[in-house]
Design a protein around this motif. Structure first.
Motif, PDB file in Angstrom:
ATOM      1  N   VAL A   1       8.498   6.831  -3.423  1.00 24.88           N
ATOM      2  CA  VAL A   1       7.455   6.029  -3.279  1.00 24.88           C
ATOM      3  C   VAL A   1       7.312   5.779  -1.841  1.00 24.88           C
ATOM      4  CG1 VAL A   1       6.579   3.719  -3.736  1.00 24.88           C
ATOM      5  CG2 VAL A   1       7.670   4.805  -5.583  1.00 24.88           C
ATOM      6  N   VAL A   2       6.252   6.146  -1.189  1.00 24.31           N
ATOM      7  CA  VAL A   2       6.004   6.240   0.247  1.00 24.31           C
ATOM      8  C   VAL A   2       4.981   4.973   0.705  1.00 24.31           C
ATOM      9  CG1 VAL A   2       4.932   7.397   2.334  1.00 24.31           C
ATOM     10  CG2 VAL A   2       6.325   8.524   0.107  1.00 24.31           C
ATOM     11  N   ASN A   3       5.633   4.387   1.871  1.00 27.07           N
ATOM     12  CA  ASN A   3       4.579   3.303   2.307  1.00 27.07           C
ATOM     13  C   ASN A   3       3.448   4.074   3.186  1.00 27.07           C
ATOM     14  OD1 ASN A   3       3.536   0.934   3.629  1.00 27.07           O
ATOM     15  ND2 ASN A   3       5.410  -0.016   3.363  1.00 27.07           N
ATOM     16  N   ARG A   4       2.272   3.781   2.940  1.00 27.94           N
ATOM     17  CA  ARG A   4       1.244   4.182   3.910  1.00 27.94           C
ATOM     18  C   ARG A   4       1.224   3.724   5.356  1.00 27.94           C
ATOM     19  NH1 ARG A   4      -2.463   6.883   0.672  1.00 27.94           N
ATOM     20  NH2 ARG A   4      -2.423   6.159  -1.401  1.00 27.94           N
ATOM     21  N   ILE A   5       1.945   2.755   5.745  1.00 29.88           N
ATOM     22  CA  ILE A   5       2.166   2.308   6.962  1.00 29.88           C
ATOM     23  C   ILE A   5       3.411   2.752   7.472  1.00 29.88           C
ATOM     24  CG2 ILE A   5       1.909   0.384   8.672  1.00 29.88           C
ATOM     25  CD1 ILE A   5      -0.753   1.004   7.076  1.00 29.88           C
TER      26      ILE A   5
ATOM     27  N   HIS B   1      -2.583  16.740  10.132  1.00 30.39           N
ATOM     28  CA  HIS B   1      -1.957  15.444  10.063  1.00 30.39           C
ATOM     29  C   HIS B   1      -0.821  15.079  11.089  1.00 30.39           C
ATOM     30  CE1 HIS B   1      -3.372  15.861   5.565  1.00 30.39           C
ATOM     31  NE2 HIS B   1      -4.164  14.981   6.189  1.00 30.39           N
ATOM     32  N   GLN B   2      -0.853  14.174  11.732  1.00 27.22           N
ATOM     33  CA  GLN B   2       0.192  13.808  12.933  1.00 27.22           C
ATOM     34  C   GLN B   2       1.397  13.443  12.169  1.00 27.22           C
ATOM     35  OE1 GLN B   2      -0.013  10.752  16.417  1.00 27.22           O
ATOM     36  NE2 GLN B   2      -1.508  12.266  16.387  1.00 27.22           N
ATOM     37  N   VAL B   3       2.527  13.927  12.822  1.00 26.48           N
ATOM     38  CA  VAL B   3       4.007  13.847  12.121  1.00 26.48           C
ATOM     39  C   VAL B   3       4.462  12.575  12.652  1.00 26.48           C
ATOM     40  CG1 VAL B   3       6.297  14.740  12.859  1.00 26.48           C
ATOM     41  CG2 VAL B   3       4.492  16.396  12.290  1.00 26.48           C
ATOM     42  N   GLY B   4       5.060  11.857  11.457  1.00 26.34           N
ATOM     43  CA  GLY B   4       5.599  10.757  11.627  1.00 26.34           C
ATOM     44  C   GLY B   4       6.809  10.577  12.201  1.00 26.34           C
TER      45      GLY B   4
ATOM     46  N   SER C   1       1.516   3.663  12.319  1.00 29.06           N
ATOM     47  CA  SER C   1       0.582   4.574  12.136  1.00 29.06           C
ATOM     48  C   SER C   1       0.389   4.778  10.597  1.00 29.06           C
ATOM     49  CB  SER C   1       0.839   5.911  12.719  1.00 29.06           C
ATOM     50  OG  SER C   1       2.032   6.511  12.382  1.00 29.06           O
ATOM     51  N   ARG C   2      -0.857   5.155  10.504  1.00 28.78           N
ATOM     52  CA  ARG C   2      -1.087   5.239   8.942  1.00 28.78           C
ATOM     53  C   ARG C   2      -0.510   6.849   8.448  1.00 28.78           C
ATOM     54  NH1 ARG C   2      -4.000   2.351   5.679  1.00 28.78           N
ATOM     55  NH2 ARG C   2      -4.510   3.848   4.113  1.00 28.78           N
ATOM     56  N   ARG C   3       0.105   6.720   7.327  1.00 32.43           N
ATOM     57  CA  ARG C   3       0.877   7.998   6.938  1.00 32.43           C
ATOM     58  C   ARG C   3       0.090   8.672   5.606  1.00 32.43           C
ATOM     59  NH1 ARG C   3       6.856   7.858   7.376  1.00 32.43           N
ATOM     60  NH2 ARG C   3       6.836   5.721   6.259  1.00 32.43           N
ATOM     61  N   ASN C   4      -0.059   9.926   5.537  1.00 32.92           N
ATOM     62  CA  ASN C   4      -0.612  10.320   4.369  1.00 32.92           C
ATOM     63  C   ASN C   4       0.086  11.294   3.610  1.00 32.92           C
ATOM     64  OD1 ASN C   4      -0.752  12.448   5.990  1.00 32.92           O
ATOM     65  ND2 ASN C   4      -2.999  13.009   5.381  1.00 32.92           N
TER      66      ASN C   4
ATOM     67  N   ASP D   1       0.813  -1.170   0.034  1.00 35.04           N
ATOM     68  CA  ASP D   1      -0.044  -0.032   0.122  1.00 35.04           C
ATOM     69  C   ASP D   1       0.889   1.264  -0.109  1.00 35.04           C
ATOM     70  OD1 ASP D   1      -2.233   1.503   0.075  1.00 35.04           O
ATOM     71  OD2 ASP D   1      -2.793   1.203   2.176  1.00 35.04           O
ATOM     72  N   THR D   2       1.246   1.792  -1.294  1.00 34.53           N
ATOM     73  CA  THR D   2       2.191   2.841  -1.567  1.00 34.53           C
ATOM     74  C   THR D   2       1.619   3.966  -2.231  1.00 34.53           C
ATOM     75  OG1 THR D   2       3.135   1.715  -3.312  1.00 34.53           O
ATOM     76  CG2 THR D   2       4.241   1.253  -1.202  1.00 34.53           C
ATOM     77  N   PHE D   3       2.076   5.162  -2.008  1.00 36.10           N
ATOM     78  CA  PHE D   3       1.832   5.994  -2.785  1.00 36.10           C
ATOM     79  C   PHE D   3       2.952   6.995  -3.488  1.00 36.10           C
ATOM     80  CE2 PHE D   3       1.591   8.273   1.343  1.00 36.10           C
ATOM     81  CZ  PHE D   3       2.124   9.357   1.195  1.00 36.10           C
TER      82      PHE D   3
END
Ligand SMILES: [Zn+2]
Ligand SMILES: [Zn+2]
Length: 124
Positions: free
Chosen positions: A26-30, A92-95, A35-38, A16-18
């Motif tokens: 290419v960023v993994n959503r997890i 959005h929460q900081v990762g 946590s979920r990343r956007n 699940d990447t975007f």
């Protein structure tokens, strides 16, 4: 048999990447902390995918640029993004692996560029 480490944990494989609209990462959503990343951890750019008013998927899909930092009640940092097309703001929460240099630059920007002269405080 080869050892499959991506599929043996019961969790969905991390496909699940975007792709970041700005830097192309290419960023993994997890995120590593589950946590979920956007947003992209290297340039912090996001994409307008959530409709915050109707709660569904937004049709906008435009790029969202990081605007500022907010401190949540929990003490964690959150990023305020603004959509480059419809100007909607979102939080959005900081990762844990977000680019700390850009985070700090956003956080100090209001102090570095005050809209009034700072020497008024010398008279207090
Ligand atoms: Zn990026
Ligand atoms: Zn938008």
């Amino acid at each position: 048999m080869s050892h499959n480490t991506t599929n043996g944990t019961g969790r969905a494989p991390s496909t699940d990447t975007f792709t970041c609209l700005r830097c192309g990462s290419v960023v993994n959503r997890i995120a590593p902390d589950d946590s979920r990343r956007n947003h992209c951890p290297s340039c912090l750019t996001s994409r307008h995918t959530d409709d915050h008013i109707d709660g569904g998927v937004s049709e906008c899909q435009a790029r969202m640029t990081p605007l500022s930092i907010a401190v949540l009640r929990s003490g964690r940092w959150a990023l305020i993004h603004r959509c480059t097309r419809c100007y909607e703001l979102s939080l959005h929460q900081v990762g844990g692996d977000d680019n700390q240099l850009i985070l700090m630059r956003l956080a100090v920007r209001p102090l570095a560029e005050p809209p009034f002269p700072l020497d008024v405080f010398a008279d207090l």
